[in-house]
Design a protein around this motif. Structure first.
Motif, PDB file in Angstrom:
ATOM      1  N   ALA A  65       1.072  -1.276  -0.086  1.00 28.19           N
ATOM      2  CA  ALA A  65       0.011   0.118  -0.012  1.00 28.19           C
ATOM      3  C   ALA A  65       0.813   1.225   0.181  1.00 28.19           C
ATOM      4  O   ALA A  65       1.438   1.558   0.745  1.00 28.19           O
ATOM      5  CB  ALA A  65      -0.832  -0.053   1.402  1.00 28.19           C
TER       6      ALA A  65
ATOM      7  N   ILE B 298       1.112   5.238   0.304  1.00 26.99           N
ATOM      8  CA  ILE B 298       0.139   6.045   0.715  1.00 26.99           C
ATOM      9  C   ILE B 298       1.038   7.435   0.566  1.00 26.99           C
ATOM     10  O   ILE B 298       1.960   7.860   1.908  1.00 26.99           O
ATOM     11  CB  ILE B 298      -0.112   5.957   2.198  1.00 26.99           C
TER      12      ILE B 298
ATOM     13  N   CYS C  67      -6.527   6.475   8.467  1.00 27.64           N
ATOM     14  CA  CYS C  67      -6.141   5.620   7.478  1.00 27.64           C
ATOM     15  C   CYS C  67      -5.304   4.438   7.908  1.00 27.64           C
ATOM     16  O   CYS C  67      -5.755   3.369   7.500  1.00 27.64           O
ATOM     17  CB  CYS C  67      -5.474   6.568   6.341  1.00 27.64           C
TER      18      CYS C  67
ATOM     19  N   MET D 218      -1.151  -1.222  -4.379  1.00 28.64           N
ATOM     20  CA  MET D 218      -2.314  -0.497  -4.045  1.00 28.64           C
ATOM     21  C   MET D 218      -1.935   1.056  -3.727  1.00 28.64           C
ATOM     22  O   MET D 218      -1.294   1.415  -2.755  1.00 28.64           O
ATOM     23  CB  MET D 218      -3.246  -0.835  -2.861  1.00 28.64           C
TER      24      MET D 218
ATOM     25  N   LEU E 115      -3.286   4.455  -2.324  1.00 26.39           N
ATOM     26  CA  LEU E 115      -4.071   4.769  -1.108  1.00 26.39           C
ATOM     27  C   LEU E 115      -4.103   6.132  -0.823  1.00 26.39           C
ATOM     28  O   LEU E 115      -2.966   6.462  -0.370  1.00 26.39           O
ATOM     29  CB  LEU E 115      -4.110   3.979  -0.206  1.00 26.39           C
ATOM     30  N   ASN E 116      -5.071   7.188  -0.937  1.00 25.19           N
ATOM     31  CA  ASN E 116      -5.057   8.195  -0.458  1.00 25.19           C
ATOM     32  C   ASN E 116      -4.959   8.396   1.106  1.00 25.19           C
ATOM     33  O   ASN E 116      -5.454   7.422   1.953  1.00 25.19           O
ATOM     34  CB  ASN E 116      -6.090   9.430  -0.598  1.00 25.19           C
TER      35      ASN E 116
ATOM     36  N   VAL F 243      -8.426   8.189   3.158  1.00 27.38           N
ATOM     37  CA  VAL F 243      -9.363   7.037   2.789  1.00 27.38           C
ATOM     38  C   VAL F 243      -9.334   6.036   4.166  1.00 27.38           C
ATOM     39  O   VAL F 243      -8.209   5.820   4.470  1.00 27.38           O
ATOM     40  CB  VAL F 243      -9.051   6.289   1.600  1.00 27.38           C
TER      41      VAL F 243
ATOM     42  N   ALA G 273     -10.596   2.397   5.961  1.00 30.44           N
ATOM     43  CA  ALA G 273     -11.574   1.023   5.765  1.00 30.44           C
ATOM     44  C   ALA G 273     -12.491   1.004   6.895  1.00 30.44           C
ATOM     45  O   ALA G 273     -12.379   1.445   7.887  1.00 30.44           O
ATOM     46  CB  ALA G 273     -10.252  -0.052   5.963  1.00 30.44           C
TER      47      ALA G 273
ATOM     48  N   LEU H 296      -9.886  -5.687   1.358  1.00 30.40           N
ATOM     49  CA  LEU H 296      -8.421  -5.926   0.775  1.00 30.40           C
ATOM     50  C   LEU H 296      -8.388  -7.154  -0.149  1.00 30.40           C
ATOM     51  O   LEU H 296      -7.779  -7.347  -1.090  1.00 30.40           O
ATOM     52  CB  LEU H 296      -7.277  -5.604   1.466  1.00 30.40           C
TER      53      LEU H 296
ATOM     54  N   LEU I  81     -16.593   4.388  -2.921  1.00 27.74           N
ATOM     55  CA  LEU I  81     -16.061   5.189  -1.782  1.00 27.74           C
ATOM     56  C   LEU I  81     -17.193   6.075  -1.356  1.00 27.74           C
ATOM     57  O   LEU I  81     -18.097   6.470  -2.138  1.00 27.74           O
ATOM     58  CB  LEU I  81     -14.815   6.151  -2.198  1.00 27.74           C
TER      59      LEU I  81
ATOM     60  N   CYS J  61      -8.112   5.050  -4.171  1.00 31.63           N
ATOM     61  CA  CYS J  61      -8.016   3.344  -3.893  1.00 31.63           C
ATOM     62  C   CYS J  61      -7.982   2.735  -4.943  1.00 31.63           C
ATOM     63  O   CYS J  61      -9.189   2.419  -5.439  1.00 31.63           O
ATOM     64  CB  CYS J  61      -9.003   3.220  -2.761  1.00 31.63           C
TER      65      CYS J  61
ATOM     66  N   HIS K  25     -13.992   7.904   2.246  1.00 36.20           N
ATOM     67  CA  HIS K  25     -13.387   8.894   1.476  1.00 36.20           C
ATOM     68  C   HIS K  25     -13.332  10.145   2.147  1.00 36.20           C
ATOM     69  O   HIS K  25     -14.506  10.716   1.496  1.00 36.20           O
ATOM     70  CB  HIS K  25     -13.174   9.068   0.038  1.00 36.20           C
TER      71      HIS K  25
END
Length: 590
Positions: A286, A288, A300, A368, A370-371, A374, A376, A382, A401, A452, A500
Motif C-alpha cells: 500500500a 500512501i 487511514c 495499492m 491509497l490516499n 481513505v 477502511a 482488501l 467510496l 484507492c 473517503h
C-alpha cells in the motif's frame, strides 16, 4: 442529437448566443484547455452571457434535442456584445445579485476566476420555465405522474422489431424508427436494448459487461428483438441478462438513449453476496502519499491495522515534506502493528511521482495506491480487491467510496461529464444506491479513482507507471486508459466499500489562481492525448454533462409529446438558476 461545429476563436469581451428556429431546446457547448465545459442555453437566448478575458480557441458542439430528428434553425450565432449592451446587462445582473445573500463570497470567487484567465458566465434572469426555488435532489421530488394505465403487459411489433412493454411503459415516438434503422444497418443483430426513463431519472444499462452478466445482476431494460426469429417468440418473457448471455456481444447492441418511459423500474437489484475471497494471498504494498493532515493519516492507518484482516500487507508512507511533529509519533505508533516504512521525498507536490517512488520501494506483487484520507470499514475489503487484481484480464480494480455521512463519493469514473470526466451519482444516499446495480455490484468502467486502486506490479510496469506530467489531476484516468489500450479491463468493485474524506488533506484543486492554471495545463495535456470524450459505454448520452448527479437533460421533457389521456411530464431536475454560473470541471482528485 449533438453536432460538432469545429473550432472558433473568441476575442476578449462579453459574448452571448442568439438563435432562431423551430426548436424547443438547444445548447452550445464550448471547450478549451482553461475551461473544459461552458454551456450557453439557446431556448432562452440572451439570458446567459460569457466573459472571455483573453483570445481563446474553443471547440464548439451543439446539442439539438436529446433524440435524433429534423429541426429547423434559421440563425445560430455567437455575438460579441457592444459596450452599451454589456453595461446594461451587467447592471441588471449585479442589481439582482445584491438582493441575495453571499454576495461577497461570490464576488471573491469571480475575482479569482478572472485572475486565473478562465471564462466567467453570468445568468441575468431566472428561466421562465423553472423556479429559482426548484429542488435539486435527484430522487423523491414531488411531481404530477401520468394517469395510471389499465393495460396489462403488452407486446408491440413494428416492421423489423418486437418488444414487450409493461403496463406503465410507453415508447418514445421516434423509438421504432431508430431501432428499425439499426436492424436494417446490421443484419446480424438479434437484440437491441436501450436505457429507460424511470421516475424522472435515467436507468442506464451498460455496454456488454461480463461482471454483471456473470453475477446474474445485469439490469433489466427494454429490449427490442428482431421480428420473425425464434428469439422474438421465446425471448419476450426473459430478462435482458438471459437474452444477452444467449446471443452474445456480436449479435446484440445498445442504444444509449431512453427509448422507453415508465413509472417504476422493471426489476430491483438482487441481494447477492458478490464478494469473493482470494485463494492466494500475495504480498500487497500500500503506497500512501501524505504531508498535511496527521489526523487523517491516523484514521487511514488505523483502518489498515484494525479493519483489515489481510495477512500479507506492507505499508509505504511517502512523506512529501511534512513538518507536523505528530507524524513522527504516528510512524512510531503504527510500526508496532503494521509492516510500515517511511520514504521521505522533499520536493514540490506531484502525486504521480510520489506514487512511482513508492512503487519502486515496494516488494509486493500487488500494488495499492491509497490516499491518506481513505478509511477502511470492512475487514474483508482488501482480500476482495486482491482477488480481482489477480485476474490476468484485469488491469486496475477500484471500489465504492463514501463520504463521511454515508453518501456516495465514487462509483466509478464516467467520461463526458464536466467536460472531461467525473464521479457519476455523487451524493447518492445509501437507500438510493441500493436501487442502482451499477453502484452496488462489481461492474466494468473505463477508469476508477486513484484514491484507492489495486493493480499488479507487472501491469504497472507495462505502462511505465503513472505519467508524472499529470502532477495532481487526471493521472489515475490516464493510467487506466493506457492499461485499457493494452487490452486490460478496468473493474469497479461496488461491493467493496470504504470512506473517503475527500480533498481534506490537500484541499480543493481550484482554490487558487496557481492551482487553476496548473489544472488547465493538465486538462490541455489530457485532451491532446485522449481527445474529448462525448460518451461513455458505461454511461448514457441522456445524462446532463454539466452535472455529476446523474440528472437527465431538460430536453427530454420536451421530446415526450402530450398524448390523449396523458399529461405532459413536468420539468426534469435542473439546478436552481444562479446569478453567477461557474462551469463545472472534472474533479481534480478522481
Amino acid at each position: 442529437m449533438k453536432v460538432r461545429f469545429g473550432e472558433v476563436v473568441l476575442a476578449p469581451g462579453w459574448w452571448t448566443l442568439r438563435c432562431q428556429g423551430d426548436i424547443a431546446e438547444l445548447a452550445v457547448f464550448l471547450r478549451s484547455d482553461l475551461d473544459p465545459l461552458v454551456t450557453l442555453a439557446g431556448h432562452d437566448a440572451g439570458r446567459h452571457i460569457l466573459f472571455v478575458r483573453e483570445k481563446t480557441h474553443w471547440d464548439v458542439e451543439v446539442l439539438i434535442g436529446a433524440l435524433p430528428g429534423l429541426y429547423a434553425i434559421s440563425c445560430l450565432e455567437l455575438v460579441r456584445l457592444t459596450y452599451s449592451e454589456t453595461s446594461r446587462r451587467l447592471l441588471s445582473g449585479f442589481s439582482r445579485a445584491l438582493t441575495r445573500g453571499g454576495i461577497l463570497k461570490r464576488m471573491w470567487a469571480l475575482g479569482q476566476r478572472l485572475r486565473s484567465g478562465q471564462a466567467m458566465g453570468l445568468s441575468l434572469a431566472g428561466s421562465p420555465r423553472f423556479s429559482d426555488r426548484q429542488a435539486v435532489r435527484p430522487v423523491s421530488m414531488p411531481y404530477e405522474r401520468d394517469p395510471p394505465c389499465t393495460l396489462s403487459a403488452r407486446i408491440e411489433e413494428y416492421d423489423q422489431a418486437v418488444i414487450r412493454l409493461e403496463a406503465d411503459e410507453r415508447l418514445h415516438p421516434e423509438a421504432m424508427s431508430i431501432v428499425n434503422g439499426e436492424f436494417r444497418r446490421n443484419c446480424d443483430l438479434l437484440a437491441i436494448y436501450s436505457d429507460a426513463w424511470v421516475d424522472r431519472l435515467i436507468a442506464p444499462v451498460p455496454a456488454w459487461d461480463p461482471e454483471l452478466l456473470e453475477g446474474g445482476v445485469f439490469p433489466d431494460a427494454p429490449v427490442f428483438l428482431r421480428a420473425g426469429t425464434p428469439l422474438s417468440i421465446d425471448g419476450l418473457n426473459r430478462s435482458l441478462g438471459d437474452i444477452l448471455r444467449e446471443v452474445g456481444p456480436s449479435r446484440s447492441s445498445r442504444i444509449s438513449l431512453p427509448l422507453v418511459r415508465g413509472d417504476k423500474p422493471r426489476t430491483r437489484p438482487k441481494s447477492v453476496a458478490m464478494i469473493r475471497r482470494a485463494v492466494v494471498r500475495p504480498l500487497v504494498s500500500a503506497v500512501i502519499p501524505t504531508r498535511y493532515r496527521p489526523d487523517l493519516l491516523d484514521r487511514c492507518l488505523g483502518g489498515l491495522s484494525r479493519q483489515t484482516d489481510y495477512p500479507n500487507l506492507e505499508v509505504i508512507i511517502v512523506d512529501n515534506g511534512s513538518t507536523d511533529l505528530r507524524y513522527e509519533a504516528l510512524y512510531k505508533q503504527y510500526t508496532q502493528y503494521l509492516d510500515l516504512r517511511v520514504l521521505r521525498v522533499e520536493e514540490a507536490f506531484n502525486y504521480s511521482r510520489l506514487v512511482n517512488r513508492g512503487v519502486r520501494e515496494a516488494s509486493g506483487g500487488i500494488i495499492m495506491s491509497l490516499n491518506d484520507d481513505v478509511e477502511a470499514m470492512d475487514p474483508g475489503w482488501l482480500e476482495s480487491l486482491v482477488d480481482s487484481a489477480l485476474r490476468p484480464e484485469i488491469g486496475v480494480v477500484g471500489c465504492r467510496l463514501l463520504y463521511g455521512d454515508g453518501t456516495l463519493q465514487h462509483g466509478g469514473v464516467t467520461f463526458g461529464i464536466g467536460g472531461v470526466a467525473a464521479h457519476l451519482w455523487k451524493g447518492l444516499s445509501p437507500e438510493e444506491a441500493t436501487g442502482n446495480p451499477m453502484v452496488i455490484y462489481p461492474s466494468r468502467r473505463r477508469a476508477v479513482t486513484g484514491a484507492c486502486m489495486a493493480f499488479r506490479r507487472n501491469a504497472f510496469d507495462m505502462v511505465y507507471g503513472f505519467d508524472e506530467s499529470f502532477a495532481v489531476a487526471f493521472n489515475d484516468l490516464d493510467f487506466c486508459l493506457r492499461l485499457e489500450a493494452r487490452g486490460l479491463g478496468i473493474l469497479y468493485r461496488g461491493d467493496v466499500v470504504l470512506t473517503h474524506h475527500e480533498s481534506q488533506s490537500r484541499g480543493a484543486d481550484d482554490a487558487s489562481v496557481a492551482r487553476r492554471r496548473r489544472l488547465a495545463k493538465e486538462i490541455g495535456l489530457f485532451r491532446e492525448r485522449w481527445g474529448v470524450f462525448r460518451s461513455d459505454p458505461y454511461g448514457s448520452q441522456a445524462f446532463d454533462p454539466t452535472r455529476d448527479s446523474g440528472a437527465v437533460y431538460a430536453w427530454l421533457a420536451a421530446d415526450w409529446p402530450v398524448r390523449r389521456g396523458m399529461h405532459r411530464p413536468g420539468p426534469v431536475l435542473r439546478d436552481s438558476p444562479k446569478d453567477f454560473s461557474d462551469p463545472p470541471v472534472a474533479d481534480p482528485r478522481i
